[in-house]
Design a protein around this motif. Structure first.
Motif, PDB file in Angstrom:
ATOM      1  N   ILE A  35       3.037 -69.662   1.512  1.00  0.00           N
ATOM      2  CA  ILE A  35       3.897 -68.478   1.576  1.00  0.00           C
ATOM      3  C   ILE A  35       5.289 -68.885   1.121  1.00  0.00           C
ATOM      4  CG2 ILE A  35       4.831 -66.646   3.042  1.00  0.00           C
ATOM      5  CD1 ILE A  35       2.610 -67.121   4.988  1.00  0.00           C
ATOM      6  N   ILE A  36       5.879 -68.115   0.224  1.00  0.00           N
ATOM      7  CA  ILE A  36       7.234 -68.372  -0.245  1.00  0.00           C
ATOM      8  C   ILE A  36       8.126 -67.200   0.156  1.00  0.00           C
ATOM      9  CG2 ILE A  36       8.705 -68.770  -2.251  1.00  0.00           C
ATOM     10  CD1 ILE A  36       6.324 -69.929  -3.691  1.00  0.00           C
ATOM     11  N   ARG A  37       9.295 -67.492   0.684  1.00  0.00           N
ATOM     12  CA  ARG A  37      10.246 -66.440   1.038  1.00  0.00           C
ATOM     13  C   ARG A  37      11.646 -66.886   0.631  1.00  0.00           C
ATOM     14  NH1 ARG A  37      11.558 -67.283   7.464  1.00  0.00           N
ATOM     15  NH2 ARG A  37      11.193 -69.504   7.493  1.00  0.00           N
ATOM     16  N   PHE A  38      12.428 -65.953   0.162  1.00  0.00           N
ATOM     17  CA  PHE A  38      13.825 -66.194  -0.169  1.00  0.00           C
ATOM     18  C   PHE A  38      14.643 -65.036   0.402  1.00  0.00           C
ATOM     19  CE2 PHE A  38      11.728 -68.840  -3.312  1.00  0.00           C
ATOM     20  CZ  PHE A  38      12.519 -69.971  -3.343  1.00  0.00           C
ATOM     21  N   HIS A  39      14.847 -65.077   1.693  1.00  0.00           N
ATOM     22  CA  HIS A  39      15.608 -64.026   2.360  1.00  0.00           C
ATOM     23  C   HIS A  39      17.083 -64.115   1.982  1.00  0.00           C
ATOM     24  CE1 HIS A  39      12.365 -63.624   5.709  1.00  0.00           C
ATOM     25  NE2 HIS A  39      12.167 -62.753   4.755  1.00  0.00           N
ATOM     26  N   SER A  73      17.261 -58.568   2.180  1.00  0.00           N
ATOM     27  CA  SER A  73      16.269 -58.496   1.111  1.00  0.00           C
ATOM     28  C   SER A  73      15.582 -59.838   0.940  1.00  0.00           C
ATOM     29  CB  SER A  73      16.923 -58.066  -0.201  1.00  0.00           C
ATOM     30  OG  SER A  73      17.860 -59.038  -0.639  1.00  0.00           O
ATOM     31  N   ASN A  74      14.493 -59.817   0.169  1.00  0.00           N
ATOM     32  CA  ASN A  74      13.743 -61.019  -0.195  1.00  0.00           C
ATOM     33  C   ASN A  74      13.646 -61.026  -1.720  1.00  0.00           C
ATOM     34  OD1 ASN A  74      11.889 -63.070  -0.676  1.00  0.00           O
ATOM     35  ND2 ASN A  74      10.532 -62.481   1.004  1.00  0.00           N
ATOM     36  N   THR A  75      14.185 -62.044  -2.361  1.00  0.00           N
ATOM     37  CA  THR A  75      14.234 -62.055  -3.828  1.00  0.00           C
ATOM     38  C   THR A  75      12.873 -62.313  -4.466  1.00  0.00           C
ATOM     39  OG1 THR A  75      14.811 -64.411  -3.878  1.00  0.00           O
ATOM     40  CG2 THR A  75      16.627 -62.829  -3.793  1.00  0.00           C
ATOM     41  N   LYS A  76      11.900 -62.769  -3.686  1.00  0.00           N
ATOM     42  CA  LYS A  76      10.583 -63.069  -4.250  1.00  0.00           C
ATOM     43  C   LYS A  76       9.574 -61.946  -4.048  1.00  0.00           C
ATOM     44  CE  LYS A  76      11.052 -67.133  -6.111  1.00  0.00           C
ATOM     45  NZ  LYS A  76      10.797 -67.352  -7.550  1.00  0.00           N
ATOM     46  N   LEU A  77       9.618 -61.321  -2.888  1.00  0.00           N
ATOM     47  CA  LEU A  77       8.642 -60.292  -2.544  1.00  0.00           C
ATOM     48  C   LEU A  77       9.357 -59.130  -1.860  1.00  0.00           C
ATOM     49  CD1 LEU A  77       5.924 -62.615  -0.956  1.00  0.00           C
ATOM     50  CD2 LEU A  77       5.755 -61.532  -3.199  1.00  0.00           C
ATOM     51  N   ASP A  78       8.635 -58.020  -1.725  1.00  0.00           N
ATOM     52  CA  ASP A  78       9.140 -56.939  -0.894  1.00  0.00           C
ATOM     53  C   ASP A  78       9.100 -57.365   0.574  1.00  0.00           C
ATOM     54  OD1 ASP A  78       9.695 -55.240  -2.961  1.00  0.00           O
ATOM     55  OD2 ASP A  78       7.781 -54.185  -2.866  1.00  0.00           O
ATOM     56  N   MET A  79       9.817 -56.626   1.396  1.00  0.00           N
ATOM     57  CA  MET A  79       9.826 -56.891   2.829  1.00  0.00           C
ATOM     58  C   MET A  79       9.030 -55.801   3.542  1.00  0.00           C
ATOM     59  SD  MET A  79      13.751 -58.216   3.414  1.00  0.00           S
ATOM     60  CE  MET A  79      13.339 -59.139   4.888  1.00  0.00           C
ATOM     61  N   ALA A  80       8.440 -56.146   4.669  1.00  0.00           N
ATOM     62  CA  ALA A  80       7.573 -55.221   5.403  1.00  0.00           C
ATOM     63  C   ALA A  80       8.207 -54.871   6.740  1.00  0.00           C
ATOM     64  CB  ALA A  80       6.194 -55.835   5.621  1.00  0.00           C
ATOM     65  N   ASN A  81       8.345 -53.571   6.991  1.00  0.00           N
ATOM     66  CA  ASN A  81       8.911 -53.093   8.241  1.00  0.00           C
ATOM     67  C   ASN A  81       8.188 -51.816   8.639  1.00  0.00           C
ATOM     68  OD1 ASN A  81      10.561 -53.034  10.478  1.00  0.00           O
ATOM     69  ND2 ASN A  81      12.384 -52.315   9.402  1.00  0.00           N
ATOM     70  N   ILE A  82       8.391 -51.394   9.863  1.00  0.00           N
ATOM     71  CA  ILE A  82       7.735 -50.187  10.355  1.00  0.00           C
ATOM     72  C   ILE A  82       8.487 -48.945   9.901  1.00  0.00           C
ATOM     73  CG2 ILE A  82       8.982 -49.999  12.551  1.00  0.00           C
ATOM     74  CD1 ILE A  82       6.218 -49.408  13.860  1.00  0.00           C
ATOM     75  N   GLN A  83       7.756 -47.876   9.686  1.00  0.00           N
ATOM     76  CA  GLN A  83       8.349 -46.589   9.318  1.00  0.00           C
ATOM     77  C   GLN A  83       7.715 -45.504  10.160  1.00  0.00           C
ATOM     78  OE1 GLN A  83       7.480 -44.409   5.451  1.00  0.00           O
ATOM     79  NE2 GLN A  83       9.607 -45.008   5.082  1.00  0.00           N
ATOM     80  N   PHE A  84       8.554 -44.746  10.843  1.00  0.00           N
ATOM     81  CA  PHE A  84       8.069 -43.638  11.652  1.00  0.00           C
ATOM     82  C   PHE A  84       7.966 -42.392  10.774  1.00  0.00           C
ATOM     83  CE2 PHE A  84      10.188 -46.407  14.787  1.00  0.00           C
ATOM     84  CZ  PHE A  84       9.116 -46.627  15.640  1.00  0.00           C
ATOM     85  N   LYS A  99       3.636 -46.376  10.475  1.00  0.00           N
ATOM     86  CA  LYS A  99       2.898 -47.228   9.536  1.00  0.00           C
ATOM     87  C   LYS A  99       3.813 -48.329   9.017  1.00  0.00           C
ATOM     88  CE  LYS A  99       3.926 -44.150   5.620  1.00  0.00           C
ATOM     89  NZ  LYS A  99       3.347 -43.331   4.540  1.00  0.00           N
ATOM     90  N   MET A 100       3.203 -49.402   8.546  1.00  0.00           N
ATOM     91  CA  MET A 100       3.941 -50.499   7.926  1.00  0.00           C
ATOM     92  C   MET A 100       4.117 -50.187   6.440  1.00  0.00           C
ATOM     93  SD  MET A 100       4.701 -52.734  10.240  1.00  0.00           S
ATOM     94  CE  MET A 100       5.188 -54.119   9.205  1.00  0.00           C
ATOM     95  N   VAL A 101       5.339 -50.392   5.942  1.00  0.00           N
ATOM     96  CA  VAL A 101       5.630 -50.112   4.535  1.00  0.00           C
ATOM     97  C   VAL A 101       6.291 -51.345   3.909  1.00  0.00           C
ATOM     98  CG1 VAL A 101       5.873 -47.627   4.885  1.00  0.00           C
ATOM     99  CG2 VAL A 101       7.876 -49.102   5.122  1.00  0.00           C
ATOM    100  N   GLU A 102       6.099 -51.486   2.600  1.00  0.00           N
ATOM    101  CA  GLU A 102       6.731 -52.552   1.830  1.00  0.00           C
ATOM    102  C   GLU A 102       7.850 -51.951   0.992  1.00  0.00           C
ATOM    103  OE1 GLU A 102       3.668 -55.528   0.204  1.00  0.00           O
ATOM    104  OE2 GLU A 102       2.508 -53.683   0.484  1.00  0.00           O
ATOM    105  N   ARG A 103       9.007 -52.574   1.016  1.00  0.00           N
ATOM    106  CA  ARG A 103      10.140 -52.101   0.238  1.00  0.00           C
ATOM    107  C   ARG A 103      11.083 -53.278  -0.015  1.00  0.00           C
ATOM    108  NH1 ARG A 103      11.811 -48.230   5.246  1.00  0.00           N
ATOM    109  NH2 ARG A 103      12.677 -49.791   6.642  1.00  0.00           N
TER     110      ARG A 103
END
Length: 393
Positions: A35-39, A73-84, A99-103
């Protein structure tokens, strides 16, 4: 994976109670080995401040500080958070259709308009009513904001729907733990998968079969801040004696609080762990609902002589809050009122007394002996205080 057993007899029979940390791509059920992350977090700040000498015996200070905590933000991938999907009803009602959304940005909005923008005023004064430099009355009030700690959201890169470290228990009606040894000595080790585990996501972004914990944050979370105020009186009684009395108060608002909301009372009465949102284990949800208060006073006196100085202080106060850390023990009722856990802070010390003295040890007045033996001080300190709260539970 991590595997747990209820008893030694279950271990001998290879009957696992739970099986955790099975890393898969939830869309394909294939193993994940990297897994790669660049927060990225960014902030901007500025302040203005000035001092005014209103009179020879009165000074005033005032300032205003701006701080902007920009969206994450994450420069490599979208981030996942909850959305009501709805704003109606209480948290449990809104969670049942979330639901969980990617943005690209973690919180709602863009880099700038999705961030937190704060203005913190501060003011203080110092006044000598005697005009003889024998008394000082000081006071002040101010507000300070704090950015959201990385440990609140940093685990989002392991959130569904992009990643799943699956958990399985015997209380799950579909996916059951399986104990066994890995087939390989190198990655991937190929441990047995839980029975019933398949690929796929449900309409909420959770697993079709199985469950995975996620770490999420309220998308429009408010910034945490603390208001402080104080008042103090210092008075010189004689040439070498000074007494002082101070009061300080504070209140914390919008403090960050994380707890598992994917649970409800009596869930296990039927010996099944259903939870509220299917496809998820714990939903570790952070909002800004925590509050705190502190009120305290200190009374002190000291004498300052050339060879001997001593003094003492007595402090009395009380600190209360809803929780003393952002990830405190889970609330007994996940959806009860936030003040259900209101009480003394974990670090509350109601009373404290301290005594001290400093003695300048006499020494030679000349020669090498003066350089070695003069200028030494002997000091002692005594601190006595009441204990912090504890619970037997």
């Amino acid at each position: 994976p991590n595997t747990g057993f209820n008893t030694v007899f279950d271990f001998a029979a290879d009957q696992a109670f739970h099986q955790d940390q099975i890393a898969i791509d939830p869309r394909t059920a294939e193993p994940i080995t990297r897994i790669i992350r660049f927060h990225r977090t960014q902030s901007v700040a500025g302040f203005v401040q000035n001092d005014w000498k209103v009179r020879p015996n009165l000074s005033i200070n005032a300032g205003l500080r701006y701080e902007g905590y920009l969206n994450i933000s994450n420069t490599k991938l979208d981030m996942a958070n909850i959305q009501f999907t709805t704003s109606d009803g209480d948290l449990r009602t809104r969670l049942s259709s979330a639901k969980m959304v990617e943005r690209h940005y973690y919180l709602e909005g863009g880099l700038w308009n999705g961030g937190m923008h704060t203005f913190a005023p501060r003011a203080s004064f110092a006044w000598d009513p005697t005009n003889q430099a024998k008394m000082s009355i000081r006071g002040g009030i101010g507000r300070a904001y704090d950015r959201m700690s990385n440990q609140i959201w940093d685990s989002e890169y392991q959130n569904l729907p992009m990643f799943a470290a699956v958990s399985a228990t015997v209380q799950d009606p579909v996916v059951r733990p399986v104990f066994g040894l890995g087939k390989n000595t190198e990655v991937p080790y190929d441990y047995p998968r839980p029975a019933g585990l398949t690929a796929g996501l449900n309409q909420y972004g959770g697993l079709v079969n199985g469950a995975r914990a996620v770490h999420v944050v309220e998308s429009d979370i408010e910034p945490m801040y603390l208001d402080n105020w104080f008042m103090g009186l210092q008075r010189s009684l004689w040439q070498d004696v000074v007494v002082q009395a101070d009061y300080i108060g504070s209140r914390g608002r919008n403090a960050y609080r994380k707890w598992d909301v994917n649970r409800f009372n009596a869930d296990l009465f039927d010996n099944r762990l259903d939870r509220i949102l299917p496809g998820f284990a714990a939903i570790n949800y952070t909002d800004s609902s925590d509050l705190s208060w502190f009120h305290g006073a200190t009374f002190s006196a000291r004498t300052l002589k050339r060879d001997l100085s001593f003094g003492g202080a007595y402090t009395i106060g009380r600190s209360t809050d809803y929780s003393s850390t952002f990830s405190a023990t889970q609330r007994p009722d996940a959806f009860g009122p936030p003040d259900q856990e209101k009480g003394r802070s974990d670090f509350d010390v109601p009373q404290k007394m301290s005594l001290w003295s400093i003695w300048t040890v006499p020494g030679p007045s000349s020669g090498v002996a003066k350089a070695i033996l003069s200028g030494w001080n002997a000091m002692d300190v005594l601190i006595a205080q009441s204990g912090t709260p504890f619970t037997v539970f």
